[in-house]
Design an enzyme around this catalytic site. Sequence first.
Site, short mmCIF file in Angstrom:
data_model
loop_
_atom_site.label_atom_id
_atom_site.label_comp_id
_atom_site.label_asym_id
_atom_site.label_seq_id
_atom_site.Cartn_x
_atom_site.Cartn_y
_atom_site.Cartn_z
N SER A 1 0.67 -1.36 -0.01
CA SER A 1 0.18 0.00 0.08
C SER A 1 0.78 1.36 0.04
O SER A 1 0.34 2.41 0.51
CB SER A 1 -1.02 0.24 0.95
OG SER A 1 -1.98 0.77 0.99
N ASP B 1 -6.96 0.21 2.28
CA ASP B 1 -5.78 0.61 2.47
C ASP B 1 -5.82 1.85 3.28
O ASP B 1 -5.22 2.20 4.20
CB ASP B 1 -4.96 0.85 0.99
CG ASP B 1 -4.86 -0.47 0.36
OD1 ASP B 1 -5.21 -1.50 1.23
OD2 ASP B 1 -4.69 -0.45 -0.58
#
Length: 455
Positions: A142, A187
């Site tokens: 991420s 995320d």
Amino acid sequence: MSVHIPKLQVPLNERLLKLKESFVQKFGKAPLFYAYAPGRVNLIGEHIDYCGYAVLPMAIEQNILAAVSVDESQTIQLANTNPQYNDYIVSAGDIKIDRANPQWHYYFLCGVKGIQEHFGLAAPAGMQCVVDGTVPASSGLSSSSALVCCAGLLTVEANRKTLSKVELAETCARSERYIGTEGGGMDQSISFLAEEGTAKLIEFNPLRSTDVKLPGDAVFVIANCCVEMNKAATSHFNIRVVECRIATKLLAKKKGLDWSRLMKLGEVQAELEASLEEMVQIVEEVLHPEPYSREEVCQCLGITLECLCKDILSPNTQHVTHFKLYQRAKHVYSEAARVLRFKGVCDRATGGAVRELGELMRESHASCRDLYECSCPELDQLVDTCLQSGAAGSRLTGAGWGGCVVSMVPIDKLDSFLLKVRESYYQPDARRSALEKQSLFVTKPGGGAAILFEA
């Protein structure tokens, strides 16, 4: 849990000091404040957040850190401590994001633009920013979302606004779509909602998080397979989103629901009031394992090809001619069930927890590999290597098609595990061997995003 982002007075450590020096060198003045947002590792629950299902990630220590100053210039000047990323200057009131060219600065500008639009800022603050990242790029940890979150957070601070952690997460999740990735919000949520020492069950609609205490007798190890995958630069990711959307509509139509308004597999389950296990059975009864052609999809739904392209496909999936609906839906419902079982095992905290969690991680990887087809030969090889080296469980993490594997390793096996993985996966290959230091590391649940001021 505080609903707002912490603002901390901190002494400058070595990294902050180096970042400050870079900033002074670049802009001839000291930064006003710093902002950081962590990367994350998803322990289980892959490719299901955009279908409306809960996921189970934790923040990691690797993060995006930015030094910021604010002025009346009406321009945004960006620089990066990594020399491979070019400087960028843009008018603060005229941000355009080039979807066809997903450069680092466009991810940053997604976060800025999202906040500007949320507040309707007519004259947004001018900013100078130097960014420093320790999340490996295109690794499934991420890095891009952490960059979007960091940019969103510092834009709120620079314009003297306030948003709760949940509002920031939701705004940044929406704004990352400017670059063309149709993600589900995991995320951004963990980047803002994370707390040190605990993983989180993240649920959506409404967004909320619950602490998940991980077993104390095992650790999580991240290993990068050294194949990079930028999900905005390919259509792999959005094809899966679209396949899940089409599967939603076909399941709904076959079950007599108003299919035209349903977009997520989770919504079909809610309408049918069925269990996840029953949804797997429904998929097996209603959908066929052979790929569906565009024509068959249109025939099943009673729509034109033009309608399919305009209302259901995304801009970068217009070329797709066949859709694996059975496989994608079966993965989503079975993976959503594994997430809940994983949390249940953690909550019960019994003696066999590590073995049970490990088994769920293995099942998850097999489903990602065989049903969702988001693995790659290197990821599969690395998962096998980790299991043979003593991991209780191992699976790809993140979008897939490259990036990282996360393994649950009993503490008493950690040293021999790391040694065996180095010898088996990294050392035989010159390129992997050169990348090993930043590619294989133990991690523990880290804290969420924050604004920092010099003490």
